[in-house]
Design a protein around this motif. Sequence first.
Motif, PDB file in Angstrom:
ATOM      1  N   PRO A  19     -34.121 -27.053  13.023  1.00  0.00           N
ATOM      2  CA  PRO A  19     -33.877 -28.527  13.400  1.00  0.00           C
ATOM      3  C   PRO A  19     -35.062 -29.173  13.578  1.00  0.00           C
ATOM      4  N   TRP A  20     -36.122 -28.593  13.807  1.00  0.00           N
ATOM      5  CA  TRP A  20     -37.459 -29.468  13.821  1.00  0.00           C
ATOM      6  C   TRP A  20     -38.108 -29.870  12.772  1.00  0.00           C
ATOM      7  N   ILE A  21     -37.639 -29.191  11.464  1.00  0.00           N
ATOM      8  CA  ILE A  21     -38.121 -29.833  10.117  1.00  0.00           C
ATOM      9  C   ILE A  21     -37.217 -30.583   9.533  1.00  0.00           C
ATOM     10  N   LEU A  22     -35.742 -30.151   9.536  1.00  0.00           N
ATOM     11  CA  LEU A  22     -34.510 -31.022   8.820  1.00  0.00           C
ATOM     12  C   LEU A  22     -34.024 -31.808  10.134  1.00  0.00           C
ATOM     13  N   ARG A  23     -34.114 -32.969  10.148  1.00  0.00           N
ATOM     14  CA  ARG A  23     -33.679 -33.902  11.045  1.00  0.00           C
ATOM     15  C   ARG A  23     -31.990 -34.093  10.947  1.00  0.00           C
ATOM     16  N   TYR A  24     -31.334 -32.974  11.509  1.00  0.00           N
ATOM     17  CA  TYR A  24     -29.743 -33.119  11.317  1.00  0.00           C
ATOM     18  C   TYR A  24     -29.328 -34.241  12.349  1.00  0.00           C
ATOM     19  N   THR A  25     -28.230 -35.012  11.798  1.00  0.00           N
ATOM     20  CA  THR A  25     -27.633 -36.118  12.619  1.00  0.00           C
ATOM     21  C   THR A  25     -27.162 -35.580  13.911  1.00  0.00           C
ATOM     22  N   ASP A  26     -26.660 -34.535  14.063  1.00  0.00           N
ATOM     23  CA  ASP A  26     -26.330 -33.949  15.383  1.00  0.00           C
ATOM     24  C   ASP A  26     -27.285 -33.929  16.528  1.00  0.00           C
ATOM     25  N   ARG A  27     -28.273 -33.549  16.115  1.00  0.00           N
ATOM     26  CA  ARG A  27     -29.394 -33.485  16.974  1.00  0.00           C
ATOM     27  C   ARG A  27     -30.227 -34.508  17.058  1.00  0.00           C
ATOM     28  N   GLU A  28     -30.312 -35.349  15.908  1.00  0.00           N
ATOM     29  CA  GLU A  28     -30.952 -36.881  16.194  1.00  0.00           C
ATOM     30  C   GLU A  28     -30.041 -37.456  17.165  1.00  0.00           C
ATOM     31  N   LEU A  29     -28.714 -37.557  17.085  1.00  0.00           N
ATOM     32  CA  LEU A  29     -27.849 -38.342  18.048  1.00  0.00           C
ATOM     33  C   LEU A  29     -27.999 -37.859  19.457  1.00  0.00           C
ATOM     34  N   LEU A  30     -28.239 -36.509  19.690  1.00  0.00           N
ATOM     35  CA  LEU A  30     -28.434 -35.939  21.101  1.00  0.00           C
ATOM     36  C   LEU A  30     -29.939 -36.519  21.493  1.00  0.00           C
ATOM     37  N   ARG A  31     -31.060 -36.336  20.615  1.00  0.00           N
ATOM     38  CA  ARG A  31     -31.980 -36.745  21.201  1.00  0.00           C
ATOM     39  C   ARG A  31     -32.564 -38.333  21.703  1.00  0.00           C
ATOM     40  N   HIS A  32     -31.749 -39.212  20.549  1.00  0.00           N
ATOM     41  CA  HIS A  32     -32.058 -40.658  20.781  1.00  0.00           C
ATOM     42  C   HIS A  32     -30.878 -41.260  21.508  1.00  0.00           C
ATOM     43  N   SER A  33     -29.567 -40.966  21.372  1.00  0.00           N
ATOM     44  CA  SER A  33     -28.861 -41.643  22.233  1.00  0.00           C
ATOM     45  C   SER A  33     -29.037 -42.045  23.771  1.00  0.00           C
ATOM     46  N   PRO A  34     -28.971 -43.126  23.988  1.00  0.00           N
ATOM     47  CA  PRO A  34     -29.304 -43.750  25.516  1.00  0.00           C
ATOM     48  C   PRO A  34     -28.110 -43.529  26.171  1.00  0.00           C
ATOM     49  N   VAL A  35     -26.937 -42.817  25.897  1.00  0.00           N
ATOM     50  CA  VAL A  35     -25.839 -42.972  26.747  1.00  0.00           C
ATOM     51  C   VAL A  35     -25.127 -41.413  26.468  1.00  0.00           C
ATOM     52  N   PRO A  36     -24.405 -40.782  27.374  1.00  0.00           N
ATOM     53  CA  PRO A  36     -23.772 -39.783  26.992  1.00  0.00           C
ATOM     54  C   PRO A  36     -23.368 -39.462  25.510  1.00  0.00           C
ATOM     55  N   VAL A  37     -23.046 -38.167  24.974  1.00  0.00           N
ATOM     56  CA  VAL A  37     -22.472 -37.923  23.814  1.00  0.00           C
ATOM     57  C   VAL A  37     -21.514 -36.805  23.945  1.00  0.00           C
ATOM     58  N   LEU A  38     -20.264 -37.133  23.448  1.00  0.00           N
ATOM     59  CA  LEU A  38     -19.445 -35.933  23.218  1.00  0.00           C
ATOM     60  C   LEU A  38     -19.459 -35.577  21.727  1.00  0.00           C
ATOM     61  N   LEU A  39     -19.707 -34.371  21.367  1.00  0.00           N
ATOM     62  CA  LEU A  39     -19.482 -33.981  20.033  1.00  0.00           C
ATOM     63  C   LEU A  39     -18.316 -33.213  19.962  1.00  0.00           C
ATOM     64  N   LEU A  40     -17.621 -33.469  18.992  1.00  0.00           N
ATOM     65  CA  LEU A  40     -15.982 -32.612  19.059  1.00  0.00           C
ATOM     66  C   LEU A  40     -16.389 -31.417  17.840  1.00  0.00           C
ATOM     67  N   ARG A  41     -15.792 -30.287  18.298  1.00  0.00           N
ATOM     68  CA  ARG A  41     -15.981 -29.339  17.327  1.00  0.00           C
ATOM     69  C   ARG A  41     -14.590 -29.049  16.966  1.00  0.00           C
ATOM     70  N   THR A  42     -13.462 -28.945  17.900  1.00  0.00           N
ATOM     71  CA  THR A  42     -12.357 -28.615  17.593  1.00  0.00           C
ATOM     72  C   THR A  42     -11.233 -29.990  17.680  1.00  0.00           C
ATOM     73  N   ASN A  43      -9.824 -29.617  17.388  1.00  0.00           N
ATOM     74  CA  ASN A  43      -8.953 -30.628  17.441  1.00  0.00           C
ATOM     75  C   ASN A  43      -8.074 -30.179  18.530  1.00  0.00           C
ATOM     76  N   ARG A  44      -8.288 -29.470  19.583  1.00  0.00           N
ATOM     77  CA  ARG A  44      -7.544 -29.116  20.599  1.00  0.00           C
ATOM     78  C   ARG A  44      -7.202 -30.383  21.380  1.00  0.00           C
ATOM     79  N   LYS A  45      -6.002 -30.231  21.967  1.00  0.00           N
ATOM     80  CA  LYS A  45      -5.611 -31.570  22.907  1.00  0.00           C
ATOM     81  C   LYS A  45      -6.057 -31.525  24.280  1.00  0.00           C
TER      82      LYS A  45
END
Length: 226
Positions: A19-45
């Motif tokens: 991840p420190w070489i390839l700047r993946y979207t998920d990791r960049e979002l976690l690093r730079h977002s100024p507000v909390p981030v909810l990453l969805l991995r499942t479709n569970r209700k």
Amino acid sequence: RIKADLIIAQQHAGRHVVPWILRYTDRELLRHSPVPVLLLRTNRKYDAIKLLAAIDPSHAFAKSARLDEQILRQGSRLATALRGQLHVVHTYVPTLMGMTPAELTSPDATAQILRHAGTVARKGFDAALRAARLGRLPAERRHLLFAHTVDAIGPLARKLDCDIVVMGALSRSGLKSLAIGNTAERLLDDLQCDLLVVKPRSFSSRVGRRPRGPHLVVLGPPPGVI
């Protein structure tokens, strides 16, 4: 710009290797977002869910006590809103801080080090829960584990069948980020549930308000081109 309280995004599929070489979207979002981030991995209700809040009362790598309090309060509010159940975990490793030379050189030094680490971790864990007004959290929902966070959170979340893991993230850059990494980022590939990453109130995003430099935008192939 719209003063959002939360970003909700789907986590991209695939395993992240460097991840420190390839700047993946998920990791960049976690690093730079100024507000909390909810990453969805499942479709569970989300209904009568289980949340696992991971805190670090030892404040490893300069984490602040206020971030732990935010993690706990965000987790508690979310659990209440979704008619869920909050679990809290604190992982720890041995520490020599506070031990005397006599204890460190005694025949049973290893046992004393482990007992000392457990005692310190327990005190910090209980204090963090009281600070977040969760001092009455049932014992069966408190998880104090002698393990590294990256090795323990995923298996515990699967054992409890959690729907969401709540963690904190700090803004790091340069060699410090490369050497220490970010626990939330390192857990992305191991978790089988959704991940809520909480930011400290003092977090400062490094993303500018205006685009920097030229941007390539692909609108699609010209008419008649396949």
